[in-house]
Scaffold this active site. Structure first.
Site, short mmCIF file in Angstrom:
data_model
loop_
_atom_site.label_atom_id
_atom_site.label_comp_id
_atom_site.label_asym_id
_atom_site.label_seq_id
_atom_site.Cartn_x
_atom_site.Cartn_y
_atom_site.Cartn_z
N ASP A 62 0.79 -1.24 0.00
CA ASP A 62 0.00 0.00 0.00
C ASP A 62 0.82 1.30 0.00
O ASP A 62 1.79 1.41 0.76
CB ASP A 62 -0.87 0.07 1.27
N ASP A 141 0.95 -4.44 17.90
CA ASP A 141 1.62 -4.29 19.20
C ASP A 141 2.20 -5.59 19.72
O ASP A 141 2.18 -6.63 19.02
CB ASP A 141 0.67 -3.61 20.21
N1 DQQ Z 1 -2.01 -3.74 4.04
C1 DQQ Z 1 -3.43 -3.89 4.10
C2 DQQ Z 1 -3.82 -3.00 5.21
C3 DQQ Z 1 -2.72 -3.17 6.19
C4 DQQ Z 1 -1.51 -3.31 5.32
C5 DQQ Z 1 -4.09 -3.56 2.79
C6 DQQ Z 1 -0.50 -4.30 5.83
O1 DQQ Z 1 -5.07 -3.31 5.78
O2 DQQ Z 1 -2.59 -2.09 7.08
O3 DQQ Z 1 -3.38 -4.03 1.70
O4 DQQ Z 1 0.61 -4.35 4.99
#
Ligand code: DQQ
Length: 573
Positions: A62, A141
């Protein structure tokens, strides 16, 4: 026209099952045994992009916390410093003056305190009225619970924002028995917006049972957050909402506005990334600031009617307001369609799509997206065709450009809609595109581009239109057919498609494709629909790749415009 309905549930389950069977990375699974595998980084790299963002190696997903600060665009992104699969997640960081060329900096946010010791997941930046930024992000966490944390720049006078400080009060939002929040479904805070009451609000993605929710939190000081009794919006049966995004758009204007903007011509967009479907969906509606609720317009009652930013590979997107150019920019992740083994072998996985300007169409019924104009400075060796008829069955090569890395704009004029194939009953457009792929001859269409094609045409990615008659009106199908994109069949070769809300008796059918070695990002109808495909040709690579325009319909069409350019390489880390 109600052409935007999506009935993907059945096909999605099939595709997902199929992908898992092939061990295609449909999403970011935790391959724990592989997490610290050193990427093998093969030196033969025909799939590394020339102008789509990607770091020099390893896994990315992301985009996080995009913003413009002191004249620089900042892009943070989910990154695994240890390998080409998801895991060990930190916020990597790159900066740019133009959203095209990027300079890598050291990682910005990484596990360092109990509230994020097991990972720093997605989040967003907010710029305060004094011009200083803050980042809210999800920490995993010490108990593997998802919690929300705050970080701010160590030195706000540094335009590079190299160092970030986490406040000692973290976590600021956490699951607890008192709030009933599930600790594994509570993540991805949005950019905050400021209400007239002087309180900031953010959304956090959540689900309860199968109801997806955008939980709302309010604060006076950005440190003490209180959960609102009701979510901003929720929808039954949609599963976990990842990476929510909530922003204002203006009616009848392409200009963007700040996330806190409110006023007479404002509509609101709520975007959610559905974990169950791995697609980004959006709704247009009204934000009731007094009740802190989002009320979707009447066309958006259920998931079938939600719209998508992109009908191909595109997920976990996020927008930000670019105050320099008064526009809203959309960034998104285009995951690989290759196998995990191939990703480990090439030593990397994931790219970002070209940043897109995004605004509300004048109908008010959908958004429009267009690649930022800055990308056009990479254009070289322009070619342009005079208007010409593309006869039934004809295939014409587009010569004079580097077809593996190109920007192509083409428009078609079609006539004789009364002869178009009749669609008796409504069908999922993606299913229709796979049933009637590029090789299936029709009446009005298929016509479009064969991108990343080999000379013998054994490999090609076909992006095309097909015109149907549905309820006595022309209905445009827009497809990206990957079934022949590679001789390597161990990839996700799903065909993508959507209907396009264009009346071909008044408007030519336009297509723009940004072709970049392992990605074909296509904009239909001047940005009314977008399809991004990830492809891995084995023959059509480097100088061997060709580009064609084709018409496999039995009626002639006219090419009213064809402009194409080779694309120079951008600095992308
Ligand atoms: N990627 C997801 C999110 C999360 C992140 C979406 C973890 O929900 O925070 O692709 O890498």
């Amino acid at each position: 026209m109600a052409v935007s309905s999506i009935h993907v549930l059945a096909i999605f389950s099939f595709v997902l099952g199929h992908c898992l069977f092939l061990n295609i990375e449909a999403t970011h699974h935790a391959y724990r045994n592989l997490q610290s595998t050193v990427s093998s980084s093969s030196s033969n790299q025909p799939y590394r992009t020339g102008f789509h963002f990607q770091p020099s190696k390893n896994w990315i997903n992301d985009p996080n916390g995009p913003m413009r600060y002191k004249g620089l665009y900042h892009l943070f992104y989910q990154y695994n410093p240890k390998g080409a699969i998801w895991g060990n997640i930190v916020w990597a960081h790159s900066v740019s003056k133009d959203l095209v060329n990027w300079t890598p900096l050291d990682k910005a946010i990484y596990p360092s305190q109990p509230s994020d010791i097991n990972g720093c997941w997605s989040g967003s930046a907010t710029i305060f009225p004094d011009g200083k930024p803050a980042i809210l992000y999800t920490g995993i966490d010490q108990n593997n619970n998802q919690v929300q944390n705050l970080a701010y720049p160590k030195n706000a006078s540094d335009p590079y924002l190299r160092e970030w400080i986490k406040i000692p009060q973290n976590p600021l939002m956490a699951p607890a028995s008192s709030n009933g929040i599930n600790s594994s479904s509570f993540r991805d805070p949005t950019t905050a917006w400021l209400g007239k009451d002087g309180h900031y609000r953010v959304l956090v993605g959540n689900k309860r049972d199968t109801t997806g929710k955008a939980l709302l939190y309010r604060t006076k000081d950005f440190v003490h957050w209180v959960k609102a009794k009701h979510p901003l919006y929720s929808a039954k049966g949609t599963g976990m909402w990842e990476c929510p995004d909530f922003f204002p758009v203006l009616s009848k204007s392409m200009f963007g506005v700040d996330t806190s903007f409110d006023g007479p011509y404002v509509r609101h967009v709520l975007k959610v990334s559905l974990d169950d479907k791995k697609h980004d969906y959006y709704l247009i509606g009204t934000y009731d600031a007094k009740k802190d609720k989002f009320i979707p317009d009447s066309g958006f009652q259920n998931l079938d009617s939600f719209l998508r930013y992109d009908y191909g590979k595109y997920y976990a997107s996020k927008t930000f307001f670019d105050d320099a150019k008064k526009r809203r920019i959309l960034l998104g992740w285009a995951n690989e369609s290759s196998s995990v083994a191939d990703d480990l072998n090439k030593g990397w996985s994931g790219i970002h799509a070209i940043p897109r300007a995004i605004w509300l169409h004048k109908s008010g019924k959908q958004l429009v997206q267009w690649p930022v104009p800055e990308i056009e400075k990479l254009r070289a060796k322009p070619i342009s065709w005079p208007i010409k008829v593309l006869k039934a069955g004809q295939l014409l090569q587009v010569t004079g450009i580097t077809a593996a890395q190109a920007d192509v704009e083409v428009s078609f004029e079609a006539k004789g809609f009364e002869k178009a194939e009749v669609l008796d009953y409504w069908m999922d457009p993606q299913v229709l595109c796979s049933k009637k792929g590029a090789a299936v001859k029709g009446e009005l269409g298929p016509f479009g581009l064969l991108a990343l094609a080999s000379k013998d045409l054994k490999e090609n990615t076909a992006v095309f239109f097909r015109i149907f008659r549905y309820q006595h009106k022309p209905l445009i199908l827009f497809c990206s057919d990957q079934s022949r994109s590679s001789l390597n069949k161990n990839n996700d070769l799903t065909t993508y498609g959507t209907f396009l809300d264009v009346d071909p008796s008044h408007e030519n059918l336009s297509l723009r494709s940004l072709i970049d070695r392992s990605v074909v990002e296509s904009f239909g109808g001047e940005g009314k629909a977008v399809i991004t495909a990830r492809v891995y040709p084995t023959l059509a690579i480097n100088d061997e790749a060709q580009l064609y325009v084709f018409n496999y319909g039995s009626a002639n069409v006219k090419i009213t415009r064809l402009n194409a350019w080779s694309m120079k390489k951008a600095q992308i880390n």
